[in-house]
Design a protein around this motif. Structure first.
Motif, PDB file in Angstrom:
ATOM      1  N   GLY A 140      40.165  21.901  55.544  1.00 29.32           N
ATOM      2  CA  GLY A 140      39.293  23.066  55.486  1.00 29.32           C
ATOM      3  C   GLY A 140      38.510  23.126  54.196  1.00 29.32           C
ATOM      4  N   ALA A 141      37.381  23.728  54.269  1.00 21.62           N
ATOM      5  CA  ALA A 141      36.548  23.883  53.081  1.00 21.62           C
ATOM      6  C   ALA A 141      37.143  24.950  52.179  1.00 21.62           C
ATOM      7  CB  ALA A 141      35.135  24.277  53.485  1.00 21.62           C
ATOM      8  N   PRO A 142      37.095  24.753  50.876  1.00 24.71           N
ATOM      9  CA  PRO A 142      37.613  25.770  49.972  1.00 24.71           C
ATOM     10  C   PRO A 142      36.732  27.015  49.999  1.00 24.71           C
ATOM     11  CG  PRO A 142      36.530  24.022  48.740  1.00 24.71           C
ATOM     12  CD  PRO A 142      36.544  23.601  50.178  1.00 24.71           C
ATOM     13  N   LEU A 163      22.675  28.723  53.418  1.00 21.59           N
ATOM     14  CA  LEU A 163      22.353  28.490  52.003  1.00 21.59           C
ATOM     15  C   LEU A 163      23.585  28.614  51.122  1.00 21.59           C
ATOM     16  CD1 LEU A 163      18.920  30.267  51.388  1.00 21.59           C
ATOM     17  CD2 LEU A 163      19.428  27.833  51.202  1.00 21.59           C
ATOM     18  N   ALA A 164      24.400  29.635  51.371  1.00 23.57           N
ATOM     19  CA  ALA A 164      25.623  29.817  50.582  1.00 23.57           C
ATOM     20  C   ALA A 164      26.548  28.621  50.763  1.00 23.57           C
ATOM     21  CB  ALA A 164      26.323  31.114  50.964  1.00 23.57           C
ATOM     22  N   GLY A 165      26.661  28.130  51.993  1.00 19.83           N
ATOM     23  CA  GLY A 165      27.492  26.955  52.253  1.00 19.83           C
ATOM     24  C   GLY A 165      26.971  25.717  51.549  1.00 19.83           C
ATOM     25  N   ALA A 166      25.657  25.548  51.562  1.00 20.10           N
ATOM     26  CA  ALA A 166      25.051  24.394  50.886  1.00 20.10           C
ATOM     27  C   ALA A 166      25.273  24.471  49.376  1.00 20.10           C
ATOM     28  CB  ALA A 166      23.565  24.319  51.205  1.00 20.10           C
ATOM     29  N   LEU A 167      25.107  25.659  48.816  1.00 21.19           N
ATOM     30  CA  LEU A 167      25.331  25.821  47.373  1.00 21.19           C
ATOM     31  C   LEU A 167      26.794  25.535  47.020  1.00 21.19           C
ATOM     32  CD1 LEU A 167      23.181  29.011  46.704  1.00 21.19           C
ATOM     33  CD2 LEU A 167      22.715  26.695  45.879  1.00 21.19           C
ATOM     34  N   ALA A 168      27.708  26.029  47.831  1.00 21.94           N
ATOM     35  CA  ALA A 168      29.138  25.793  47.575  1.00 21.94           C
ATOM     36  C   ALA A 168      29.456  24.302  47.647  1.00 21.94           C
ATOM     37  CB  ALA A 168      29.988  26.573  48.572  1.00 21.94           C
ATOM     38  N   ALA A 169      28.869  23.606  48.635  1.00 22.78           N
ATOM     39  CA  ALA A 169      29.123  22.179  48.792  1.00 22.78           C
ATOM     40  C   ALA A 169      28.614  21.379  47.594  1.00 22.78           C
ATOM     41  CB  ALA A 169      28.473  21.670  50.078  1.00 22.78           C
ATOM     42  N   VAL A 170      27.506  21.796  47.024  1.00 28.14           N
ATOM     43  CA  VAL A 170      26.963  21.108  45.852  1.00 28.14           C
ATOM     44  C   VAL A 170      27.858  21.342  44.639  1.00 28.14           C
ATOM     45  CG1 VAL A 170      25.034  21.082  44.217  1.00 28.14           C
ATOM     46  CG2 VAL A 170      24.581  21.118  46.662  1.00 28.14           C
ATOM     47  N   ALA A 171      28.427  22.531  44.534  1.00 24.37           N
ATOM     48  CA  ALA A 171      29.207  22.887  43.348  1.00 24.37           C
ATOM     49  C   ALA A 171      30.587  22.250  43.323  1.00 24.37           C
ATOM     50  CB  ALA A 171      29.344  24.406  43.254  1.00 24.37           C
ATOM     51  N   VAL A 172      31.193  21.977  44.480  1.00 24.32           N
ATOM     52  CA  VAL A 172      32.571  21.471  44.533  1.00 24.32           C
ATOM     53  C   VAL A 172      32.764  20.215  43.684  1.00 24.32           C
ATOM     54  CG1 VAL A 172      34.316  20.452  46.065  1.00 24.32           C
ATOM     55  CG2 VAL A 172      33.201  22.588  46.696  1.00 24.32           C
ATOM     56  N   PRO A 173      31.918  19.182  43.808  1.00 30.06           N
ATOM     57  CA  PRO A 173      32.155  17.969  43.014  1.00 30.06           C
ATOM     58  C   PRO A 173      31.996  18.180  41.503  1.00 30.06           C
ATOM     59  CG  PRO A 173      30.421  17.586  44.659  1.00 30.06           C
ATOM     60  CD  PRO A 173      30.797  19.019  44.723  1.00 30.06           C
ATOM     61  N   LEU A 174      31.336  19.252  41.112  1.00 33.21           N
ATOM     62  CA  LEU A 174      31.139  19.496  39.680  1.00 33.21           C
ATOM     63  C   LEU A 174      32.425  19.923  38.996  1.00 33.21           C
ATOM     64  CD1 LEU A 174      27.698  21.334  39.814  1.00 33.21           C
ATOM     65  CD2 LEU A 174      28.151  18.909  39.368  1.00 33.21           C
ATOM     66  N   GLY A 175      33.352  20.488  39.765  1.00 27.87           N
ATOM     67  CA  GLY A 175      34.670  20.833  39.232  1.00 27.87           C
ATOM     68  C   GLY A 175      34.701  21.990  38.270  1.00 27.87           C
ATOM     69  N   ARG A 176      33.672  22.814  38.261  1.00 28.62           N
ATOM     70  CA  ARG A 176      33.676  23.986  37.387  1.00 28.62           C
ATOM     71  C   ARG A 176      32.885  25.092  38.046  1.00 28.62           C
ATOM     72  NH1 ARG A 176      28.964  24.863  34.532  1.00 28.62           N
ATOM     73  NH2 ARG A 176      27.463  23.181  34.576  1.00 28.62           N
ATOM     74  N   ASP A 177      33.167  26.319  37.645  1.00 24.84           N
ATOM     75  CA  ASP A 177      32.419  27.442  38.175  1.00 24.84           C
ATOM     76  C   ASP A 177      31.063  27.480  37.487  1.00 24.84           C
ATOM     77  OD1 ASP A 177      31.947  29.614  39.747  1.00 24.84           O
ATOM     78  OD2 ASP A 177      33.217  30.994  38.630  1.00 24.84           O
ATOM     79  N   LEU A 178      30.042  27.809  38.224  1.00 25.65           N
ATOM     80  CA  LEU A 178      28.690  27.813  37.689  1.00 25.65           C
ATOM     81  C   LEU A 178      28.245  29.221  37.340  1.00 25.65           C
ATOM     82  CD1 LEU A 178      27.063  25.326  40.223  1.00 25.65           C
ATOM     83  CD2 LEU A 178      28.006  24.825  37.972  1.00 25.65           C
ATOM     84  N   GLY A 179      27.306  29.316  36.439  1.00 21.21           N
ATOM     85  CA  GLY A 179      26.735  30.599  36.066  1.00 21.21           C
ATOM     86  C   GLY A 179      25.552  30.948  36.932  1.00 21.21           C
ATOM     87  N   GLU A 180      25.058  32.165  36.797  1.00 14.60           N
ATOM     88  CA  GLU A 180      23.946  32.629  37.636  1.00 14.60           C
ATOM     89  C   GLU A 180      22.712  31.743  37.482  1.00 14.60           C
ATOM     90  OE1 GLU A 180      21.237  36.534  38.609  1.00 14.60           O
ATOM     91  OE2 GLU A 180      23.050  36.784  37.430  1.00 14.60           O
ATOM     92  N   GLY A 181      22.417  31.312  36.260  1.00 10.43           N
ATOM     93  CA  GLY A 181      21.268  30.432  36.047  1.00 10.43           C
ATOM     94  C   GLY A 181      21.405  29.109  36.785  1.00 10.43           C
TER      95      GLY A 181
END
Length: 150
Positions: free
Chosen positions: A74-76, A113-131
């Protein structure tokens, strides 16, 4: 997946779409307290109720049986900063513009869009800021609204 994780995922998907518990409950033909309890990790939903919730949230229910100890596929849940970002005016405006241009439902485009953004962020391994979220959203909007001619 346990009840708490299920609740987190339901709440994250609903919040990413900017929807209320009441609107999701109405679309799923379930009571508001029932859906709220599920989001809070309480209750024992039927497969039918989960299927109706998935449909109301613009997704589908997937059930898998796995060997004990096997990794679940499952997706996180989306990061909290993304959930907060998707509630903002800039995200909603960008999703609305894309939905209008594509002739699609606004809530469905927000969820994609939210799913796409989440998928991009997962490999980065950190929480992202609004910017960071805004720059990623800008890139997605650019690609979706102006595809290359290749």
């Amino acid at each position: 997946m346990d009840a708490v994780e299920l609740g987190r995922r339901l709440r994250a998907r609903r919040a990413a779409q900017g929807r209320t518990v009441a609107s999701v409950a109405a679309d799923a033909a379930l009571s508001v307290p029932y859906v709220a309890n599920l989001e809070n990790g309480r209750g024992n939903p039927t497969v039918s109720a989960l299927d109706r919730l998935a449909e109301a949230l613009g997704t589908r229910l997937v059930i898998a049986l796995a060997d004990p100890g096997a990794e679940h596929g499952g997706a996180p849940a989306p990061p909290p900063s993304l959930v907060e970002f998707t509630r903002g005016r800039r995200f909603r405006r960008a999703a609305g513009s894309l939905a209008e241009a594509a002739g699609e439902d606004d809530a469905a485009v927000r969820a994609k869009l939210a799913g796409a953004l989440a998928a991009v962020a997962v490999p980065l391994g950190r929480d992202l800021g609004e910017g960071d979220w805004q720059r990623l959203l800008d890139a997605l909007v650019l690609i979706l609204a102006h595809p290359s001619d290749e």
